[in-house]
Design a protein around this motif. Structure first.
Motif, PDB file in Angstrom:
ATOM      1  N   GLU A 126       0.853  -1.193   0.000  1.00 16.23           N
ATOM      2  CA  GLU A 126       0.000   0.000   0.000  1.00 16.23           C
ATOM      3  C   GLU A 126       0.890   1.245   0.000  1.00 16.23           C
ATOM      4  OE1 GLU A 126      -0.507   2.163   3.063  1.00 16.23           O
ATOM      5  OE2 GLU A 126       1.302   1.109   3.663  1.00 16.23           O
ATOM      6  N   GLN A 127       2.049   1.125  -0.646  1.00 18.82           N
ATOM      7  CA  GLN A 127       2.997   2.240  -0.740  1.00 18.82           C
ATOM      8  C   GLN A 127       3.487   2.347  -2.182  1.00 18.82           C
ATOM      9  OE1 GLN A 127       5.651   2.906   2.662  1.00 18.82           O
ATOM     10  NE2 GLN A 127       7.385   2.950   1.241  1.00 18.82           N
ATOM     11  N   LEU A 128       3.665   3.561  -2.659  1.00 20.06           N
ATOM     12  CA  LEU A 128       3.976   3.775  -4.073  1.00 20.06           C
ATOM     13  C   LEU A 128       5.455   3.684  -4.416  1.00 20.06           C
ATOM     14  CD1 LEU A 128       1.562   6.768  -4.827  1.00 20.06           C
ATOM     15  CD2 LEU A 128       1.334   4.402  -5.615  1.00 20.06           C
ATOM     16  N   ASP A 188     -10.897   3.240  12.392  1.00 27.59           N
ATOM     17  CA  ASP A 188     -11.649   3.300  11.139  1.00 27.59           C
ATOM     18  C   ASP A 188     -11.073   4.348  10.177  1.00 27.59           C
ATOM     19  OD1 ASP A 188     -13.313   1.341  12.070  1.00 27.59           O
ATOM     20  OD2 ASP A 188     -14.918   2.707  12.687  1.00 27.59           O
ATOM     21  N   SER A 189     -10.628   5.480  10.739  1.00 26.95           N
ATOM     22  CA  SER A 189     -10.080   6.543   9.886  1.00 26.95           C
ATOM     23  C   SER A 189      -8.797   6.094   9.198  1.00 26.95           C
ATOM     24  CB  SER A 189      -9.810   7.800  10.717  1.00 26.95           C
ATOM     25  OG  SER A 189      -8.897   7.526  11.764  1.00 26.95           O
ATOM     26  N   LYS A 195      -7.022   1.884   2.664  1.00 23.55           N
ATOM     27  CA  LYS A 195      -7.771   1.462   1.480  1.00 23.55           C
ATOM     28  C   LYS A 195      -7.534   2.430   0.321  1.00 23.55           C
ATOM     29  CE  LYS A 195     -11.432  -1.141   3.798  1.00 23.55           C
ATOM     30  NZ  LYS A 195     -12.896  -1.237   4.091  1.00 23.55           N
ATOM     31  N   GLU A 196      -7.406   3.720   0.653  1.00 22.14           N
ATOM     32  CA  GLU A 196      -7.115   4.712  -0.382  1.00 22.14           C
ATOM     33  C   GLU A 196      -5.701   4.490  -0.932  1.00 22.14           C
ATOM     34  OE1 GLU A 196      -7.888   8.221  -2.765  1.00 22.14           O
ATOM     35  OE2 GLU A 196      -9.023   6.569  -1.871  1.00 22.14           O
ATOM     36  N   CYS A 197      -4.752   4.190  -0.052  1.00 16.25           N
ATOM     37  CA  CYS A 197      -3.378   3.892  -0.498  1.00 16.25           C
ATOM     38  C   CYS A 197      -3.372   2.674  -1.413  1.00 16.25           C
ATOM     39  CB  CYS A 197      -2.479   3.624   0.706  1.00 16.25           C
ATOM     40  SG  CYS A 197      -2.181   5.054   1.747  1.00 16.25           S
ATOM     41  N   GLU A 232      -0.874  15.283   2.115  1.00 11.41           N
ATOM     42  CA  GLU A 232      -1.987  15.991   1.480  1.00 11.41           C
ATOM     43  C   GLU A 232      -3.308  15.303   1.794  1.00 11.41           C
ATOM     44  OE1 GLU A 232      -3.560  17.157  -3.028  1.00 11.41           O
ATOM     45  OE2 GLU A 232      -1.474  16.556  -2.698  1.00 11.41           O
ATOM     46  N   TYR A 233      -3.305  13.971   1.849  1.00 19.39           N
ATOM     47  CA  TYR A 233      -4.520  13.230   2.175  1.00 19.39           C
ATOM     48  C   TYR A 233      -5.027  13.632   3.564  1.00 19.39           C
ATOM     49  CZ  TYR A 233      -7.573   9.410   3.585  1.00 19.39           C
ATOM     50  OH  TYR A 233      -8.641   8.683   4.054  1.00 19.39           O
ATOM     51  N   PHE A 234      -4.122  13.642   4.531  1.00 25.25           N
ATOM     52  CA  PHE A 234      -4.534  13.942   5.908  1.00 25.25           C
ATOM     53  C   PHE A 234      -4.935  15.400   6.083  1.00 25.25           C
ATOM     54  CE2 PHE A 234      -2.003  10.043   6.815  1.00 25.25           C
ATOM     55  CZ  PHE A 234      -3.019   9.311   7.419  1.00 25.25           C
ATOM     56  N   GLN A 235      -4.438  16.272   5.223  1.00 23.84           N
ATOM     57  CA  GLN A 235      -4.827  17.677   5.293  1.00 23.84           C
ATOM     58  C   GLN A 235      -6.221  17.914   4.755  1.00 23.84           C
ATOM     59  OE1 GLN A 235      -1.740  19.771   3.191  1.00 23.84           O
ATOM     60  NE2 GLN A 235      -0.189  19.397   4.765  1.00 23.84           N
TER      61      GLN A 235
END
Length: 237
Positions: A126-128, A188-189, A195-197, A232-235
């Motif tokens: 789950e890492q690019l 959950d967060s 899942k997004e990763c 950026e996702y967490f922001q």
């Protein structure tokens, strides 16, 4: 006071070079002032305290010691025992925390998370990208599957690793058939984030550690491609 893993800027405070190589040290700071250092080693599920140093005349050393141990368990919940010597810290602090004296002081963790074998080819990334400098560092000390224990979660029944990709890349490149892992239970967060990763990886064609091993990049590229995207996702969420 905050306790966190040491970074390259903090290496000057460490007593053992191995602590920086294995990333096995914590630092306590208050308003950017260093209050203490904690260095340890891990062999499979047993941790050994190598060094504790207190700075600026800490009054409550027991409280800081407990904070260091809590941080150790946070990053390594699979640890079953912690070993310490009288030369590391006073026996009263060890005793009060729950250590017992045998030949050495030992703390037995009855709540340790179980570890299982993970086939290297079954792991879903789950890492690019992977920082190539961290891979080189890990390659210098990884010899066998016992050197690698990573956290993972299940998504749609598949083991998705959430930490330790430099180590996993080394495992693949050294042709290790399996590593060890422990199942994490994220909030959950965080599960939504993972899942997004995973979706990002699928879009980039990264479906295995083999795929990820072909995306080794410089620290600067890793920061731009992966770390900043996560920030950026967490922001925005």
């Amino acid at each position: 006071m905050e306790v966190e893993r040491v970074t390259a800027d903090d290496f000057k405070y460490l007593k053992f070079k191995e602590s920086s190589i294995h990333n096995t040290a914590f630092i306590a700071k208050e308003n950017d002032v260093v209050m203490g250092i904690f260095e340890y080693s891990i062999f499979n599920t047993v941790a050994q305290i190598l060094n504790i140093s207190f700075h600026h005349c800490i009054e409550d050393k027991s409280k800081l010691f407990a904070a260091f141990i809590n941080e150790l368990f946070y990053w390594n919940p699979y640890i079953t025992e912690i070993i310490a010597g009288d030369d590391i810290i006073s026996s009263s602090i060890l005793y009060n925390y729950g250590f017992k004296k045998y030949k050495r002081w030992i703390y037995k963790n009855k709540r340790a998370t179980s570890i299982v074998k993970l086939n290297i080819n079954s792991i879903i990334p789950e890492q690019l990208t992977v920082n190539i400098e961290k891979v080189k560092n890990a390659a210098s000390w990884i010899k066998s599957p016992k050197d690698i224990i990573v956290g993972f979660i299940y998504i749609n029944g598949l083991p998705v690793v959430i930490d330790g990709y430099s180590r996993l890349t080394v495992a693949y490149l050294k042709k290790l058939d399996y590593v060890y892992g422990y199942e994490d239970k994220p909030a959950d967060s965080m599960m939504k984030f993972y899942k997004e990763c995973l979706r990002w990886c699928r879009e980039a064609g990264i479906n295995s550690i083999k795929d990820l091993s072909e995306r080794l990049v410089s620290p600067e590229e890793h920061q731009k491609i992966w770390v900043e995207r996560c920030s950026e996702y967490f922001q925005t969420h």
